[in-house]
Design a protein around this motif. Structure first.
Motif, mmCIF file in Angstrom:
data_model
loop_
_atom_site.group_PDB
_atom_site.id
_atom_site.type_symbol
_atom_site.label_atom_id
_atom_site.label_comp_id
_atom_site.label_asym_id
_atom_site.label_seq_id
_atom_site.Cartn_x
_atom_site.Cartn_y
_atom_site.Cartn_z
ATOM 1 N N GLY A 98 25.431 -37.067 35.792
ATOM 2 C CA GLY A 98 24.574 -37.530 34.604
ATOM 3 C C GLY A 98 23.385 -36.942 34.845
ATOM 4 O O GLY A 98 21.591 -37.837 34.787
ATOM 5 N N LEU A 99 23.040 -36.491 35.799
ATOM 6 C CA LEU A 99 21.494 -35.402 35.881
ATOM 7 C C LEU A 99 20.820 -35.026 34.681
ATOM 8 O O LEU A 99 19.807 -35.191 34.169
ATOM 9 C CB LEU A 99 20.826 -34.353 36.498
ATOM 10 C CG LEU A 99 21.818 -35.287 38.240
ATOM 11 C CD1 LEU A 99 21.639 -33.545 39.835
ATOM 12 C CD2 LEU A 99 20.523 -35.853 38.960
ATOM 13 N N LEU A 100 21.454 -34.461 33.718
ATOM 14 C CA LEU A 100 20.769 -34.661 32.545
ATOM 15 C C LEU A 100 20.308 -35.499 31.621
ATOM 16 O O LEU A 100 19.148 -35.568 30.852
ATOM 17 C CB LEU A 100 21.652 -33.986 31.373
ATOM 18 C CG LEU A 100 21.484 -33.115 30.227
ATOM 19 C CD1 LEU A 100 20.648 -32.610 30.611
ATOM 20 C CD2 LEU A 100 22.290 -32.638 29.071
ATOM 21 N N TYR A 101 20.693 -36.676 31.893
ATOM 22 C CA TYR A 101 20.031 -37.892 31.258
ATOM 23 C C TYR A 101 19.360 -38.668 32.346
ATOM 24 O O TYR A 101 18.275 -38.939 31.966
ATOM 25 C CB TYR A 101 21.095 -39.135 30.967
ATOM 26 C CG TYR A 101 22.129 -38.297 30.211
ATOM 27 C CD1 TYR A 101 21.373 -37.643 28.729
ATOM 28 C CD2 TYR A 101 23.618 -38.507 30.295
ATOM 29 C CE1 TYR A 101 22.786 -36.895 28.129
ATOM 30 C CE2 TYR A 101 24.309 -38.023 29.512
ATOM 31 C CZ TYR A 101 24.612 -37.194 28.287
ATOM 32 O OH TYR A 101 24.797 -37.352 27.214
ATOM 33 N N PHE A 102 19.598 -38.211 33.428
ATOM 34 C CA PHE A 102 18.547 -39.182 34.433
ATOM 35 C C PHE A 102 17.676 -38.414 35.305
ATOM 36 O O PHE A 102 16.981 -39.100 36.458
ATOM 37 C CB PHE A 102 19.772 -40.627 34.854
ATOM 38 C CG PHE A 102 20.383 -41.647 34.466
ATOM 39 C CD1 PHE A 102 19.816 -42.788 33.982
ATOM 40 C CD2 PHE A 102 21.376 -41.305 33.850
ATOM 41 C CE1 PHE A 102 19.817 -43.172 33.383
ATOM 42 C CE2 PHE A 102 22.615 -42.040 33.274
ATOM 43 C CZ PHE A 102 21.318 -43.314 33.354
ATOM 44 N N ASP A 103 17.912 -37.353 35.341
ATOM 45 C CA ASP A 103 16.593 -36.836 36.333
ATOM 46 C C ASP A 103 16.658 -35.102 35.553
ATOM 47 O O ASP A 103 17.163 -34.162 35.915
ATOM 48 C CB ASP A 103 16.812 -36.540 37.941
ATOM 49 C CG ASP A 103 16.729 -35.573 38.770
ATOM 50 O OD1 ASP A 103 14.413 -35.026 37.802
ATOM 51 O OD2 ASP A 103 16.367 -35.906 39.764
ATOM 52 N N ILE A 104 16.421 -34.812 35.110
ATOM 53 C CA ILE A 104 16.244 -33.317 33.446
ATOM 54 C C ILE A 104 15.621 -32.500 34.215
ATOM 55 O O ILE A 104 16.189 -31.516 33.931
ATOM 56 C CB ILE A 104 16.007 -34.095 32.056
ATOM 57 C CG1 ILE A 104 16.202 -32.965 31.393
ATOM 58 C CG2 ILE A 104 14.125 -33.965 32.096
ATOM 59 C CD1 ILE A 104 16.451 -33.181 30.002
ATOM 60 N N SER A 105 14.461 -32.733 35.078
ATOM 61 C CA SER A 105 13.652 -31.631 35.805
ATOM 62 C C SER A 105 14.431 -31.529 36.825
ATOM 63 O O SER A 105 14.231 -30.194 37.286
ATOM 64 C CB SER A 105 12.550 -32.507 36.217
ATOM 65 O OG SER A 105 12.893 -34.208 37.051
ATOM 66 N N ALA A 106 15.259 -32.410 37.409
ATOM 67 C CA ALA A 106 15.951 -31.263 38.637
ATOM 68 C C ALA A 106 17.048 -30.258 38.119
ATOM 69 O O ALA A 106 17.573 -29.255 38.484
ATOM 70 C CB ALA A 106 17.085 -32.449 39.077
ATOM 71 N N VAL A 107 17.749 -30.577 36.987
ATOM 72 C CA VAL A 107 18.981 -29.704 36.033
ATOM 73 C C VAL A 107 18.206 -28.427 35.771
ATOM 74 O O VAL A 107 18.070 -27.594 36.307
ATOM 75 C CB VAL A 107 19.241 -30.569 34.774
ATOM 76 C CG1 VAL A 107 19.651 -29.771 33.666
ATOM 77 C CG2 VAL A 107 20.205 -32.127 34.595
ATOM 78 N N GLN A 108 16.705 -28.490 34.922
ATOM 79 C CA GLN A 108 16.006 -27.563 34.913
ATOM 80 C C GLN A 108 15.607 -26.404 36.504
ATOM 81 O O GLN A 108 15.272 -25.741 36.090
ATOM 82 C CB GLN A 108 15.008 -27.441 34.003
ATOM 83 C CG GLN A 108 14.664 -27.963 32.696
ATOM 84 C CD GLN A 108 13.685 -29.239 32.176
ATOM 85 O OE1 GLN A 108 13.009 -29.628 32.474
ATOM 86 N NE2 GLN A 108 13.986 -28.481 30.796
#
Length: 545
Positions: A496-506
């Motif tokens: 669920g990181l794309l929604y709730f921690d998109i900076s971590a995905v990047q």
């Protein structure tokens, strides 16, 4: 068999055997049917053209809720039905479903008055058979503002206070599928049904294309079930015997995510907007997400996105209920959009269309399940499997057992012992090199499967400067145990990181892609495609299309 390494074996099994039931669709409805049927002793295959839960089942409001809004529409039976199911879903999966007290503000100009709200919540408690410690309370204006000080003051009379259940919709679906696999269901993602095989005008098999290898699989089954959500009409169109005149009407709902510093909610809210629609604002993992909209949708259900009008509507709702906060489109960190597959009803607005489910059987024997809600997935599955058992006289089938069947990760856990369990397990994780907070979060998420997550600490040293330990462990677990194949699977539906921690995905996407490429064995072309795909999802989540 639930790992990328098992794909050739899974494909061979699907090609080699005739099954009692073939389920088309790996969202929550299809997953529930596979589990119900497999746990009764039926042989079950399930195929999903994308990743499991890639459609509506990872794009909801992430609530297992009793449908208070349907009481407003006098759908009393639906409220009673899903309200009772809510409790079952919670007790069967305490690691992915948690109680959430909801504040329902009451205003002089609102659609519900104090007496009406109190009565509605009381009826709701009774219909849904709400446990005693979670029954509704009525709050004064002061008590309401104590909980949310920056709530709109003008016209505020007080609030209703009641419990819903917060969940991770995609993870719930994954845990249901993993449990079905424990009962020998054979499940495959990235496997698209292309056409049906007939004998005397009856469907006896489905031809399926493996979207990764291009190989064709032919799966024989006594009963084929179309549980594809927004795609049910597309699958029905593959069946030349289709005669049912009913069809879907798709609606779109979007959500926006803000940092809690911008929208500092510690208390979940369900409130009237300026046009008398109802919207949720829910705190989660240092963020607050707000939704949902409800508009007719005629686009591609594979890639619905939040457009500017959608986002502006929710920003307007926030401004209306929190007039002293200054929040703009620049503060929106990410968005998601989901498509609801509702059964068409002439002349009704999106929010008025019933969420009830229906089962249709075509002359060819194809069964389709349409409509419904995430909360009612288990009961929907029970109903359709009952019909299948009766239709085919499967004498080896036992009675439904899913009312008290713990999902994967929840064996031995319940609402009474869960908190003690995660605290004790967090200490184990701490001894292995995780911080206590990391281990607590992982245990809360994976339940009794967390030991398998913890095992991946021993290979961490070589990568520790590039990826946090908890993310590294989750990645390897999802590859080994949850059939992740692409980085989008991991960042969207397993974490669920794309929604709730998109900076971590990047920040971590390159490292994750490199690890997945090495473990799974991507070709250079696959690696490029999956990286481009993830970048596209990031762009859409940030509102660019």
């Amino acid at each position: 068999m639930y790992s990328f390494k098992e794909r050739p074996k899974i494909v061979n099994t699907l090609n080699s055997y005739s099954f009692d039931v073939l389920v088309i669709g790996g969202g929550i409805t299809g997953a529930g049917i596979a589990l119900d049927a497999a746990s009764r002793g039926l042989s079950v295959a399930l195929v999903e053209m994308q990743d499991f839960a890639a459609g509506t089942s990872s794009r909801s409001t992430k609530l297992v809720h009793g449908g208070l809004r349907y009481l407003k529409q006098l759908e009393v039976g639906l409220v009673a039905e899903v309200g009772r199911e809510r409790e079952i879903v919670y007790e069967n999966a305490v690691h992915v479903t948690k109680p959430e007290w909801m504040l329902l503000p009451i205003y002089k100009e609102g659609s519900l008055g104090s007496i009406t709200t109190s009565l509605a919540l009381k009826v709701y408690d009774r219909l849904a058979q709400v446990r005693k410690n979670e029954r509704r309370k009525m709050l004064s204006k002061k008590q309401t503002l104590d909980k949310v000080p920056f709530l709109k003051n003008q016209g505020l009379k007080g609030a209703g206070y009641y419990v819903e259940y917060k969940t991770d919709d995609a993870r719930l679906t994954i845990e249901v599928i993993k449990k079905a696999i424990e009962y020998n269901a054979v499940c495959l993602n990235y496997a698209r049904v292309t056409d049906f095989v007939y004998k005397k005008k009856r469907i006896v098999a489905a031809n399926v294309r493996d979207e990764i290898t291009g190989e064709t699989i032919t799966i024989h089954a006594h009963q084929i079930v179309n549980a594809t959500g927004p795609w049910i009409d597309e699958v029905r169109n593959l069946d030349h015997a289709k005669k049912n005149k009913k069809h879907l009407r798709l609606t779109k709902g979007i959500h926006i995510v803000l940092d809690q510093k911008k929208l500092p909610l510690d208390q979940a809210l369900y409130f009237d907007t300026q046009d008398d629609r109802m919207v949720f604002a829910i705190p989660r993992d240092g963020k607050t997400y707000v939704g949902t909209t409800d508009t007719f949708y005629d686009g591609d259900p594979i890639a619905p996105v939040a457009n500017k009008e959608d986002v502006d509507y929710l920003l307007g709702a926030i401004s209306y209920i929190f007039p002293d906060l200054s929040i703009s489109a620049e503060d929106v960190e990410s968005t998601w959009a989901g498509v609801r597959p509702l059964i068409y009803e002439e002349g009704k607005d999106p929010s008025e269309i019933s969420r009830k489910d229906e089962i249709w059987t075509a002359p060819s024997g194809l069964m389709t399940i349409a409509g419904g809600k995430l909360t009612g997935y288990r009961q929907m599955a029970e109903e359709i499997v009952d019909r299948i058992v009766k239709k085919h006289r499967f004498k080896h089938a036992t009675k439904c057992m899913t009312k008290a069947l713990a999902l994967s990760g929840a064996k031995g856990l319940n609402s009474r012992n869960f908190n003690d369990y995660i605290k004790n397990k967090a200490k184990v994780g701490e001894s292995l090199g995780f911080s206590y907070e990391e281990a607590l979060a992982l245990t809360s998420k994976y339940g009794t499967n967390v030991d398998d997550v913890f095992t991946h600490t021993r290979t961490y040293n070589k990568i520790k400067d590039k990826l946090p330990l908890s993310l590294y462990a989750e990645l390897h677990y999802s590859i080994e145990k949850e059939m992740v194949y692409t980085p989008s699977d991991f960042f969207i539906r397993r974490t669920g990181l794309l929604y709730f921690d998109i900076s971590a995905v990047q920040k971590y996407k390159e490292t994750v892609i490199d690890i997945m490429s090495e473990r799974i064995g991507y070709s250079e072309n696959e690696k490029f495609i999956y990286k481009t795909q993830l970048d596209q999802f990031i762009s859409w989540a940030k509102g660019n299309k």
